[in-house]
Design a protein around this motif. Structure first.
Motif, PDB file in Angstrom:
ATOM      1  N   ILE A 106       3.078   5.869  -5.979  1.00  0.00           N
ATOM      2  CA  ILE A 106       2.820   5.848  -7.342  1.00  0.00           C
ATOM      3  C   ILE A 106       1.924   7.053  -7.633  1.00  0.00           C
ATOM      4  N   THR A 107       0.824   7.328  -6.497  1.00  0.00           N
ATOM      5  CA  THR A 107      -0.437   8.093  -6.537  1.00  0.00           C
ATOM      6  C   THR A 107       0.153   9.483  -6.666  1.00  0.00           C
ATOM      7  N   ILE A 108       1.432   9.792  -5.679  1.00  0.00           N
ATOM      8  CA  ILE A 108       1.850  11.212  -5.600  1.00  0.00           C
ATOM      9  C   ILE A 108       2.587  11.420  -6.951  1.00  0.00           C
ATOM     10  N   ILE A 109       3.284  10.407  -7.391  1.00  0.00           N
ATOM     11  CA  ILE A 109       3.926  10.526  -8.919  1.00  0.00           C
ATOM     12  C   ILE A 109       2.662  10.958  -9.902  1.00  0.00           C
ATOM     13  N   LEU A 110       1.818  10.125 -10.027  1.00  0.00           N
ATOM     14  CA  LEU A 110       0.691  10.245 -11.256  1.00  0.00           C
ATOM     15  C   LEU A 110      -0.121  11.655 -11.050  1.00  0.00           C
ATOM     16  N   THR A 111      -0.509  11.798  -9.755  1.00  0.00           N
ATOM     17  CA  THR A 111      -1.403  12.993  -9.638  1.00  0.00           C
ATOM     18  C   THR A 111      -0.623  14.456  -9.693  1.00  0.00           C
ATOM     19  N   THR A 112       0.690  14.187  -9.411  1.00  0.00           N
ATOM     20  CA  THR A 112       1.565  15.761  -9.432  1.00  0.00           C
ATOM     21  C   THR A 112       1.786  15.756 -11.058  1.00  0.00           C
ATOM     22  N   ALA A 113       2.056  14.748 -11.710  1.00  0.00           N
ATOM     23  CA  ALA A 113       2.342  14.797 -13.145  1.00  0.00           C
ATOM     24  C   ALA A 113       1.347  15.410 -13.849  1.00  0.00           C
ATOM     25  N   LYS A 114      -0.079  14.866 -13.740  1.00  0.00           N
ATOM     26  CA  LYS A 114      -1.265  15.234 -14.305  1.00  0.00           C
ATOM     27  C   LYS A 114      -1.730  16.614 -13.976  1.00  0.00           C
ATOM     28  N   THR A 138      -6.251   9.557   0.960  1.00  0.00           N
ATOM     29  CA  THR A 138      -4.901   9.648   1.672  1.00  0.00           C
ATOM     30  C   THR A 138      -4.893  10.032   2.938  1.00  0.00           C
ATOM     31  N   PHE A 139      -5.676  10.903   3.190  1.00  0.00           N
ATOM     32  CA  PHE A 139      -5.801  11.576   4.708  1.00  0.00           C
ATOM     33  C   PHE A 139      -5.775   9.982   5.742  1.00  0.00           C
ATOM     34  N   PHE A 140      -7.004   9.250   5.388  1.00  0.00           N
ATOM     35  CA  PHE A 140      -7.147   8.084   6.331  1.00  0.00           C
ATOM     36  C   PHE A 140      -6.127   7.315   6.051  1.00  0.00           C
ATOM     37  N   PHE A 141      -5.234   7.178   4.827  1.00  0.00           N
ATOM     38  CA  PHE A 141      -4.412   6.101   4.761  1.00  0.00           C
ATOM     39  C   PHE A 141      -3.298   6.441   5.498  1.00  0.00           C
ATOM     40  N   LEU A 142      -2.814   8.052   5.460  1.00  0.00           N
ATOM     41  CA  LEU A 142      -1.760   8.446   6.343  1.00  0.00           C
ATOM     42  C   LEU A 142      -1.870   8.146   7.778  1.00  0.00           C
ATOM     43  N   PHE A 197      12.418   7.889  -6.439  1.00  0.00           N
ATOM     44  CA  PHE A 197      13.616   7.467  -5.763  1.00  0.00           C
ATOM     45  C   PHE A 197      13.234   6.258  -4.466  1.00  0.00           C
ATOM     46  N   LEU A 198      12.141   6.759  -3.844  1.00  0.00           N
ATOM     47  CA  LEU A 198      11.634   5.942  -2.657  1.00  0.00           C
ATOM     48  C   LEU A 198      11.282   4.474  -3.047  1.00  0.00           C
ATOM     49  N   ILE A 199      10.608   4.460  -4.086  1.00  0.00           N
ATOM     50  CA  ILE A 199      10.008   2.725  -4.262  1.00  0.00           C
ATOM     51  C   ILE A 199      10.954   2.051  -4.545  1.00  0.00           C
ATOM     52  N   PHE A 241       0.844  -1.189   0.022  1.00  0.00           N
ATOM     53  CA  PHE A 241      -0.125   0.151  -0.029  1.00  0.00           C
ATOM     54  C   PHE A 241       0.765   1.405   0.073  1.00  0.00           C
ATOM     55  N   LEU A 242       2.023   1.257   0.612  1.00  0.00           N
ATOM     56  CA  LEU A 242       2.752   2.333   0.615  1.00  0.00           C
ATOM     57  C   LEU A 242       3.609   2.724  -0.774  1.00  0.00           C
ATOM     58  N   VAL A 243       3.809   1.604  -1.685  1.00  0.00           N
ATOM     59  CA  VAL A 243       4.325   1.713  -2.996  1.00  0.00           C
ATOM     60  C   VAL A 243       3.263   2.359  -3.607  1.00  0.00           C
ATOM     61  N   ILE A 244       1.919   1.635  -3.650  1.00  0.00           N
ATOM     62  CA  ILE A 244       0.783   2.491  -4.297  1.00  0.00           C
ATOM     63  C   ILE A 244       0.658   3.684  -3.934  1.00  0.00           C
ATOM     64  N   TYR A 245       0.958   4.318  -2.778  1.00  0.00           N
ATOM     65  CA  TYR A 245       0.386   5.581  -2.342  1.00  0.00           C
ATOM     66  C   TYR A 245       1.747   6.520  -2.867  1.00  0.00           C
TER      67      TYR A 245
END
Length: 367
Positions: free
Chosen positions: A92-100, A336-340, A286-288, A86-90
Motif C-alpha cells: 500500500i505504501t508503494i501505491i501511495l508514495t508513487t501516486a503522491k 523500507t530498507f530494514f523491513f525488506l 494486483f498483488l494485494i 506487514f507485507l500488504v501495508i508495504y
C-alpha cells in the motif's frame, strides 16, 4: 491458468524498479552523498551480486507454491498472517508514495494550475482496471511501454554528451566516508525490491526453473538504472547544483536540445514517468488481492476501488512536496530498507525449514 514466463516478468520489474531508481531515490542519494554518489552506487551494485545469489536460491526453494502456503507450511498460520499484514501495508505504501510523487511532479513541472484530483482520478481508475485483469495483462502492457522507455533513455543520455564534464566526478571523499555509506541505504532499496518476483513466482510458467543469469541480469539492469542518471546529473550539472534539484532526471531532459531550433524535449519524460508509475502501481495493486487469495470478483473490485480512493485522498491532502520529500528521506526509505532486509531474512529461514506437509504447486491463480 494465465501464466507468464520469467522474461516477461523482467519487463514489469524493470519499469517498476526503474521509476524508483530514476525518480524517487536519485535526489536523496545526491543530497546525502554529493559527488561521491556515483561511486557508492557502483559499490552497492557489486554487493548486490551476493543478494542475487540469495534471491535465486530462495526462488529455487519456493518454486511455484503460493507464498501464503509456502510460509504457512513452515512457519505456521498465525505467524504467516502477521507477515502478510506487514507485507500488504508495504505494498500500500508503494501505491501511495508513487501516486503522491507522480502528481507532485506533474503539478510542479507541467500542469501547475490543474487540481491534483483531476490528474489522479483517471490514472487511479486505469491502474485499478489493469490490476483487476491478470498478470499477463500487466506483462503485455510492460512489454509495449518498456522499449520506448529504453529508447528515450538512450536518447537523453547520448544527446547530452556535449554538456557532460566528467571532471565533476572527482575528487572523491571531500566530506569523508560516512555520507556515502549512508546513501547506500537508499540505493539498496532498488535492489531489495526485486524480492517482488517471489510474490508472483506462482504465476510464472517456469517459476520452478528460473535461471541464475536471469536474476543476475536483473541486478545488472538495476545498477544501470541508478548509475546512469545519477552519474549524468553530476557530470551535466555539477555536484553542487545537482544536489539542489528535486527531480534531477527530469532536468536532464530540459537540458537536451535537437539542433538549433528544437529546445524543449522534456515532454518525452512524461511518457517515461507515467509508464513507470502505471506499472509500479498496477503490480502492487494486483498483488494485494492475489496474495490474500481473494477469489470473489466483487471483493476484489472492492479492494482495488478502496486502493484507488486512497490514492486520490493522499494526493489531495494539502501537505507540501518539501514535507513529502523529508518524509521519504528521513523515514520511508530507511524504514523500507530494514523491513525488506527483515523480510528477506525470514524468507531465507523459511527456505531452510523442512515443510510440515507435501509441497504442491499453486492452483489458485486468478484468471
Amino acid at each position: 491458468m494465465t501464466k507468464i514466463n520469467s522474461k516477461s516478468s523482467l519487463n514489469i520489474v524493470v519499469l517498476s524498479v526503474g521509476l524508483l531508481n530514476h525518480v524517487m531515490i536519485i535526489p536523496l542519494v545526491l543530497e546525502v552523498a554529493g559527488r561521491d554518489a556515483w561511486l557508492f552506487a557502483a559499490l552497492t551494485g557489486l554487493l548486490s551480486i551476493a543478494w542475487g545469489f540469495l534471491l535465486y536460491w530462495i526462488l529455487k526453494k519456493k518454486k511455484t507454491e503460493h507464498l501464503f502456503s509456502w510460509l504457512e507450511n513452515r512457519l505456521g498460520k498465525r505467524f504467516t498472517k502477521l507477515i502478510f499484514f506487514f507485507l500488504v501495508i508495504y505494498l500500500i505504501t508503494i501505491i501511495l508514495t508513487t501516486a503522491k510523487d507522480m502528481v507532485d511532479w506533474i503539478n510542479t513541472t507541467s500542469l501547475n494550475q490543474t487540481p491534483p484530483f483531476a490528474i489522479i482520478i483517471p490514472f487511479a481508475l486505469i491502474c485499478a482496471a489493469l490490476s483487476y485483469s491478470n498478470l499477463r495483462s500487466i506483462a503485455i502492457n510492460s512489454a509495449i511501454l518498456l522499449p520506448f522507455v529504453i529508447i528515450l533513455g538512450i536518447f537523453v543520455a547520448t544527446g547530452n554528451i556535449p554538456e557532460k564534464n566528467y571532471d565533476f566526478l572527482i575528487p572523491l571523499f571531500e566530506q569523508g566516508y560516512f555520507h556515502g555509506i549512508k546513501s547506500m541505504y537508499y540505493i539498496a532499496n532498488g535492489y531489495l525490491e526485486l524480492f517482488i518476483i517471489i510474490l508472483f513466482q506462482h504465476h510464472l510458467s517456469n517459476g520452478d526453473s528460473i535461471k541464475l543469469k536471469t536474476v543476475i541480469g536483473m541486478m545488472v539492469i538495476v545498477t544501470i538504472l541508478i548509475l546512469g542518471p545519477l552519474t549524468g546529473a553530476i557530470v551535466e550539472f555539477g555536484p553542487v547544483l545537482s544536489n539542489e534539484m528535486r527531480y534531477p532526471a527530469y532536468e536532464q531532459w530540459r537540458l537536451l536540445t535537437i539542433g538549433k531550433y528544437i529546445a524543449h524535449t522534456d515532454f518525452f519524460s512524461i511518457y517515461q514517468w507515467l509508464s513507470g508509475a502505471f506499472i509500479r502501481i498496477s503490480i502492487a495493486m494486483f498483488l494485494i488481492p492475489d496474495l490474500l487469495r481473494v477469489k470473489s470478483p466483487l471483493i476484489k473490485k472492492g479492494i482495488l476501488m478502496s486502493l484507488a480512493i486512497m490514492m486520490v485522498i493522499i494526493t489531495i491532502i494539502p501537505f507540501s512536496n518539501i514535507i513529502f520529500y523529508d518524509f521519504l528521506k528521513n523515514y520511508y526509505f530507511q524504514g523500507t530498507f530494514f523491513f525488506l532486509v527483515t523480510l528477506i531474512l525470514l524468507f531465507t529461514v523459511t527456505a531452510v525449514i523442512q515443510p510440515k506437509r507435501k509441497e504442491v504447486s499453486d492452483e489458485t491463480i486468478q484468471k
